[in-house]
Design a protein around this motif. Structure first.
Motif, PDB file in Angstrom:
ATOM      1  N   ASP A 145       0.832  -1.205   0.000  1.00 53.57           N
ATOM      2  CA  ASP A 145       0.000   0.000   0.000  1.00 53.57           C
ATOM      3  C   ASP A 145       0.868   1.258   0.000  1.00 53.57           C
ATOM      4  O   ASP A 145       0.615   2.198  -0.749  1.00 53.57           O
ATOM      5  CB  ASP A 145      -0.931  -0.017   1.210  1.00 53.57           C
ATOM      6  CG  ASP A 145      -1.959   1.104   1.162  1.00 53.57           C
ATOM      7  OD1 ASP A 145      -2.573   1.309   0.098  1.00 53.57           O
ATOM      8  OD2 ASP A 145      -2.133   1.775   2.205  1.00 53.57           O
ATOM      9  N   ASP A 146       1.917   1.261   0.839  1.00 54.74           N
ATOM     10  CA  ASP A 146       2.824   2.413   0.892  1.00 54.74           C
ATOM     11  C   ASP A 146       3.520   2.635  -0.450  1.00 54.74           C
ATOM     12  O   ASP A 146       3.644   3.768  -0.924  1.00 54.74           O
ATOM     13  CB  ASP A 146       3.866   2.232   2.002  1.00 54.74           C
ATOM     14  CG  ASP A 146       3.263   2.319   3.396  1.00 54.74           C
ATOM     15  OD1 ASP A 146       2.110   2.767   3.525  1.00 54.74           O
ATOM     16  OD2 ASP A 146       3.955   1.914   4.347  1.00 54.74           O
ATOM     17  N   LEU A 147       3.986   1.558  -1.073  1.00 53.81           N
ATOM     18  CA  LEU A 147       4.650   1.681  -2.381  1.00 53.81           C
ATOM     19  C   LEU A 147       3.685   2.180  -3.448  1.00 53.81           C
ATOM     20  O   LEU A 147       4.043   3.001  -4.292  1.00 53.81           O
ATOM     21  CB  LEU A 147       5.243   0.336  -2.796  1.00 53.81           C
ATOM     22  CG  LEU A 147       6.478  -0.119  -2.037  1.00 53.81           C
ATOM     23  CD1 LEU A 147       6.814  -1.561  -2.401  1.00 53.81           C
ATOM     24  CD2 LEU A 147       7.657   0.791  -2.319  1.00 53.81           C
ATOM     25  N   THR A 148       2.445   1.690  -3.397  1.00 53.99           N
ATOM     26  CA  THR A 148       1.435   2.125  -4.367  1.00 53.99           C
ATOM     27  C   THR A 148       1.143   3.614  -4.210  1.00 53.99           C
ATOM     28  O   THR A 148       1.043   4.346  -5.207  1.00 53.99           O
ATOM     29  CB  THR A 148       0.150   1.310  -4.182  1.00 53.99           C
ATOM     30  OG1 THR A 148       0.451  -0.076  -4.338  1.00 53.99           O
ATOM     31  CG2 THR A 148      -0.911   1.703  -5.203  1.00 53.99           C
ATOM     32  N   LYS A 149       1.042   4.064  -2.983  1.00 58.73           N
ATOM     33  CA  LYS A 149       0.791   5.495  -2.735  1.00 58.73           C
ATOM     34  C   LYS A 149       1.938   6.347  -3.267  1.00 58.73           C
ATOM     35  O   LYS A 149       1.709   7.398  -3.850  1.00 58.73           O
ATOM     36  CB  LYS A 149       0.571   5.750  -1.261  1.00 58.73           C
ATOM     37  CG  LYS A 149      -0.773   5.272  -0.757  1.00 58.73           C
ATOM     38  CD  LYS A 149      -0.926   5.484   0.751  1.00 58.73           C
ATOM     39  CE  LYS A 149      -2.256   4.940   1.228  1.00 58.73           C
ATOM     40  NZ  LYS A 149      -2.369   4.999   2.680  1.00 58.73           N
ATOM     41  N   LYS A 150       3.172   5.906  -3.070  1.00 54.87           N
ATOM     42  CA  LYS A 150       4.330   6.654  -3.577  1.00 54.87           C
ATOM     43  C   LYS A 150       4.335   6.667  -5.108  1.00 54.87           C
ATOM     44  O   LYS A 150       4.653   7.683  -5.734  1.00 54.87           O
ATOM     45  CB  LYS A 150       5.627   6.008  -3.088  1.00 54.87           C
ATOM     46  CG  LYS A 150       5.932   6.275  -1.660  1.00 54.87           C
ATOM     47  CD  LYS A 150       7.255   5.612  -1.265  1.00 54.87           C
ATOM     48  CE  LYS A 150       7.527   5.773   0.211  1.00 54.87           C
ATOM     49  NZ  LYS A 150       8.759   5.078   0.604  1.00 54.87           N
ATOM     50  N   LEU A 151       3.986   5.574  -5.704  1.00 53.27           N
ATOM     51  CA  LEU A 151       3.999   5.452  -7.161  1.00 53.27           C
ATOM     52  C   LEU A 151       2.940   6.334  -7.815  1.00 53.27           C
ATOM     53  O   LEU A 151       3.182   6.943  -8.861  1.00 53.27           O
ATOM     54  CB  LEU A 151       3.792   3.986  -7.563  1.00 53.27           C
ATOM     55  CG  LEU A 151       3.873   3.647  -9.044  1.00 53.27           C
ATOM     56  CD1 LEU A 151       5.254   3.948  -9.588  1.00 53.27           C
ATOM     57  CD2 LEU A 151       3.503   2.197  -9.270  1.00 53.27           C
ATOM     58  N   PHE A 152       1.762   6.419  -7.209  1.00 60.57           N
ATOM     59  CA  PHE A 152       0.641   7.107  -7.836  1.00 60.57           C
ATOM     60  C   PHE A 152       0.310   8.461  -7.227  1.00 60.57           C
ATOM     61  O   PHE A 152      -0.735   9.038  -7.495  1.00 60.57           O
ATOM     62  CB  PHE A 152      -0.602   6.221  -7.823  1.00 60.57           C
ATOM     63  CG  PHE A 152      -0.442   5.011  -8.694  1.00 60.57           C
ATOM     64  CD1 PHE A 152      -0.447   5.127 -10.071  1.00 60.57           C
ATOM     65  CD2 PHE A 152      -0.288   3.756  -8.125  1.00 60.57           C
ATOM     66  CE1 PHE A 152      -0.297   4.012 -10.875  1.00 60.57           C
ATOM     67  CE2 PHE A 152      -0.128   2.632  -8.927  1.00 60.57           C
ATOM     68  CZ  PHE A 152      -0.139   2.757 -10.295  1.00 60.57           C
ATOM     69  N   ARG A 153       1.196   9.006  -6.412  1.00 60.70           N
ATOM     70  CA  ARG A 153       0.892  10.322  -5.837  1.00 60.70           C
ATOM     71  C   ARG A 153       1.067  11.399  -6.906  1.00 60.70           C
ATOM     72  O   ARG A 153       1.843  11.261  -7.862  1.00 60.70           O
ATOM     73  CB  ARG A 153       1.753  10.589  -4.629  1.00 60.70           C
ATOM     74  CG  ARG A 153       3.196  10.783  -4.917  1.00 60.70           C
ATOM     75  CD  ARG A 153       3.953  11.085  -3.666  1.00 60.70           C
ATOM     76  NE  ARG A 153       5.383  11.038  -3.984  1.00 60.70           N
ATOM     77  CZ  ARG A 153       6.314  10.993  -3.105  1.00 60.70           C
ATOM     78  NH1 ARG A 153       6.007  10.971  -1.838  1.00 60.70           N
ATOM     79  NH2 ARG A 153       7.576  10.953  -3.465  1.00 60.70           N
ATOM     80  N   ASP A 154       0.373  12.484  -6.711  1.00 65.74           N
ATOM     81  CA  ASP A 154       0.403  13.574  -7.691  1.00 65.74           C
ATOM     82  C   ASP A 154       1.669  14.395  -7.577  1.00 65.74           C
ATOM     83  O   ASP A 154       2.148  14.810  -6.624  1.00 65.74           O
ATOM     84  CB  ASP A 154      -0.811  14.495  -7.522  1.00 65.74           C
ATOM     85  CG  ASP A 154      -2.070  13.730  -7.861  1.00 65.74           C
ATOM     86  OD1 ASP A 154      -2.045  12.970  -8.836  1.00 65.74           O
ATOM     87  OD2 ASP A 154      -3.091  13.910  -7.155  1.00 65.74           O
TER      88      ASP A 154
END
Length: 69
Positions: free
Chosen positions: A60-69
């Motif tokens: 989840d943390d990696l996904t948030k970093k990848l898709f943050r604006d």
């Protein structure tokens, strides 16, 4: 739940295990020391809930970093 299986043979780092009418490869490293062809073994799987939650959080943390604006 434990399932009884038969060690059919070894191929490299894997044991070929018969379960019912099916056969599958299983890492020898996960079997008890001294296991031999023809031995009957019980295989049991458990869900490691704490480890599962840790992995989910990391993903989840990696996904948030990848898709943050």
């Amino acid at each position: 739940m434990s399932k009884k299986c038969i060690i059919d043979r070894f191929e490299g780092e894997f044991a070929v295990i018969e379960y019912g009418r099916k056969a599958f490869d299983f890492p020898k490293a996960l079997l008890p020391a001294g296991v031999r062809e023809g031995d009957v073994v019980s295989i049991q799987a458990t869900i490691e809930k704490v480890d599962t939650e840790d992995i989910k959080k990391k993903i989840d943390d990696l996904t948030k970093k990848l898709f943050r604006d």
